[in-house]
Design a protein around this motif. Structure first.
Motif, PDB file in Angstrom:
ATOM      1  N   ASP A 331      21.240  21.856  36.376  1.00  0.00           N
ATOM      2  CA  ASP A 331      21.557  23.268  36.589  1.00  0.00           C
ATOM      3  C   ASP A 331      22.135  23.892  35.320  1.00  0.00           C
ATOM      4  N   ALA A 332      23.010  23.151  34.645  1.00  0.00           N
ATOM      5  CA  ALA A 332      23.607  23.660  33.407  1.00  0.00           C
ATOM      6  C   ALA A 332      22.539  23.879  32.344  1.00  0.00           C
ATOM      7  N   LEU A 333      21.616  22.934  32.194  1.00  0.00           N
ATOM      8  CA  LEU A 333      20.587  23.062  31.171  1.00  0.00           C
ATOM      9  C   LEU A 333      19.618  24.201  31.491  1.00  0.00           C
ATOM     10  N   ALA A 334      19.314  24.389  32.769  1.00  0.00           N
ATOM     11  CA  ALA A 334      18.438  25.495  33.168  1.00  0.00           C
ATOM     12  C   ALA A 334      19.081  26.837  32.858  1.00  0.00           C
ATOM     13  N   GLU A 335      20.396  26.921  33.012  1.00  0.00           N
ATOM     14  CA  GLU A 335      21.123  28.146  32.691  1.00  0.00           C
ATOM     15  C   GLU A 335      21.182  28.376  31.183  1.00  0.00           C
ATOM     16  N   TRP A 336      21.345  27.300  30.429  1.00  0.00           N
ATOM     17  CA  TRP A 336      21.598  27.375  28.992  1.00  0.00           C
ATOM     18  C   TRP A 336      20.352  27.635  28.154  1.00  0.00           C
ATOM     19  N   GLU A 337      19.217  27.059  28.535  1.00  0.00           N
ATOM     20  CA  GLU A 337      18.049  27.027  27.655  1.00  0.00           C
ATOM     21  C   GLU A 337      17.437  28.381  27.320  1.00  0.00           C
ATOM     22  N   PRO A 338      17.220  29.308  28.259  1.00  0.00           N
ATOM     23  CA  PRO A 338      16.430  30.506  27.924  1.00  0.00           C
ATOM     24  C   PRO A 338      16.986  31.324  26.759  1.00  0.00           C
ATOM     25  N   ALA A 339      18.276  31.576  26.747  1.00  0.00           N
ATOM     26  CA  ALA A 339      18.857  32.387  25.676  1.00  0.00           C
ATOM     27  C   ALA A 339      18.791  31.668  24.338  1.00  0.00           C
ATOM     28  N   ARG A 340      18.984  30.354  24.350  1.00  0.00           N
ATOM     29  CA  ARG A 340      18.940  29.604  23.087  1.00  0.00           C
ATOM     30  C   ARG A 340      17.520  29.525  22.531  1.00  0.00           C
ATOM     31  N   LEU A 341      16.526  29.395  23.411  1.00  0.00           N
ATOM     32  CA  LEU A 341      15.137  29.429  22.960  1.00  0.00           C
ATOM     33  C   LEU A 341      14.816  30.765  22.316  1.00  0.00           C
ATOM     34  N   GLU A 342      15.217  31.841  22.949  1.00  0.00           N
ATOM     35  CA  GLU A 342      14.941  33.163  22.405  1.00  0.00           C
ATOM     36  C   GLU A 342      15.626  33.359  21.066  1.00  0.00           C
ATOM     37  N   ARG A 343      16.863  32.893  20.957  1.00  0.00           N
ATOM     38  CA  ARG A 343      17.605  33.009  19.691  1.00  0.00           C
ATOM     39  C   ARG A 343      16.882  32.245  18.587  1.00  0.00           C
ATOM     40  N   GLY A 344      16.453  31.032  18.862  1.00  0.00           N
ATOM     41  CA  GLY A 344      15.778  30.231  17.850  1.00  0.00           C
ATOM     42  C   GLY A 344      14.451  30.831  17.434  1.00  0.00           C
ATOM     43  N   ARG A 345      13.675  31.298  18.392  1.00  0.00           N
ATOM     44  CA  ARG A 345      12.369  31.892  18.076  1.00  0.00           C
ATOM     45  C   ARG A 345      12.525  33.132  17.204  1.00  0.00           C
ATOM     46  N   ARG A 346      13.495  33.972  17.544  1.00  0.00           N
ATOM     47  CA  ARG A 346      13.699  35.193  16.762  1.00  0.00           C
ATOM     48  C   ARG A 346      14.181  34.864  15.354  1.00  0.00           C
TER      49      ARG A 346
END
Length: 371
Positions: A331-346
């Protein structure tokens, strides 16, 4: 019962994540492939406001301060000077501060990861020599050349950006007075055809330089990344391992291309080293109970300036998510991943777009700093 966390990689990103996870109550161990603490080879780290949390966790350590930014042309003429404060730390000093804050007893050296596995209840890291460590969460922070990323996402690998970075460190007192006056106390940029130099202050009256040079992929790059034993390195030829002939050619090129006070700085660095500049992106940062952070997930070329800051943000945001959910790691990883992926891609896309739109060296003049 607090979650058990295994962190793979004992560099800045791994230690920062471990420290924040430990302070949420997690049982944390760090596994580092190198057998010794890193030497101070002249690498510097920009300390933007987003790293304030890291500084607060580590306590006091030496910081270099620049109060102006200076831009020079190829003849050494000052194009402009702008008041702008930046702080820099020695990479090694920051590493020691993190290690002290976490506790050296939580770091296991001489542990190179060779495998990752998991089931629905736990994940495990397999190390050379046969040791297996099982945990609720495995955090992979093993850098740009990440073995963990290769195991999890074999199609995501470093892609050469077309240039290399020569780095070194010089004490102000070893420079002629005119060179020290021109460079001390400021972030200085020198723009050259197909390359540029950045000089920044480091604690203890030291000056760090990085010289970015275009270098086509192929034999020239292979030769540049071959160390003094004849071994070809994948990303970096570290300080002390660059062949004398390569250092001599680099210094001769500096004398030919740079104004005297920049060339003096480069020529007096006792152990310069060279690294390949690459881009890394991943389609995901989470695979079950295993996650990638920092450069193991996204590595950005200059002039994005945010690699260290992003690694710090990855770590403390992961710890915050784990702290909110406890042992409910998925649950923690599902909450954490989307914003960090977007930050890295940008981050990676923005740096690449700048280089394509105006050429890397032209673009850098529009940015306040480069790391």
């Amino acid at each position: 019962m607090p979650p058990r966390v295994v962190v793979i990689g004992g560099s800045l990103g791994g230690l920062n994540a471990a420290l924040h996870l430990y302070r949420t109550g997690a049982d944390v161990e760090v596994f580092e492939r190198n057998g010794h603490e890193p030497r101070d080879d002249g690498a510097g780290v920009l300390l933007p406001p987003s790293t304030e949390r890291l500084l607060a966790e580590c306590g006091a350590f030496p910081v270099g301060v620049a109060r102006t930014v200076r831009h020079f042309d190829a003849q050494g003429a000052l194009l402009r000077e702008e008041p702008r404060a930046h702080r820099f730390a020695s990479w090694a000093a920051l590493h020691r501060a993190l290690l002290t804050a976490l506790g050296r007893d939580r770091v296991r050296r001489n542990h190179a990861v060779v495998g990752l596995e998991q089931d629905g209840r736990s994940a495990a890291a397999l190390f050379r020599g046969g040791r297996i460590e099982r945990a609720d969460l495995v955090v992979c922070a093993d850098g740009t050349g990440s073995t963990s990323r290769r195991l999890l996402l074999p199609r995501s690998f470093p892609r050469y950006a077309g240039y290399v970075a020569w780095r070194g460190r010089v004490h102000e007192s070893s420079l002629p007075p005119s060179a020290a006056r021109a460079l001390a106390g400021a972030v200085s940029f020198l723009r050259l055809p197909d390359s540029h130099v950045r000089v920044s202050p480091a604690p203890g009256h030291l000056l760090d330089f990085v010289w970015y040079r275009d270098l086509p992929d192929g034999r020239a790059l292979t030769a540049t990344l071959t160390d003094r034993t004849g071994t070809q390195r994948s990303l970096t030829v570290p300080a002390g391992m660059v062949p004398d002939a390569s250092v001599r050619r680099m210094r001769e090129a500096a004398a030919e291309m740079m104004p005297p006070f920049f060339a003096e700085l480069v020529s007096r660095a006792p152990e310069p080293y060279v690294e390949q500049v690459v881009d890394v992106t991943v389609p995901r940062m989470v695979v079950g109970r295993i996650c990638l952070i920092g450069d193991a997930a996204f590595t950005s070329r200059p002039p994005a300036t945010a690699g260290a800051a992003k690694a710090v943000e990855d770590g403390w945001s992961l710890a915050a998510a784990i702290g909110r959910t406890g042992t409910a790691v998925p649950d923690a990883l599902a909450e954490w991943e989307p914003a960090r992926l977007e930050r890295g891609r940008r981050l990676v896309a923005g740096a690449c777009a700048l280089g394509r739109s105006a050429g890397l060296w032209e673009s850098t003049a529009k940015w306040p700093f480069i790391v």
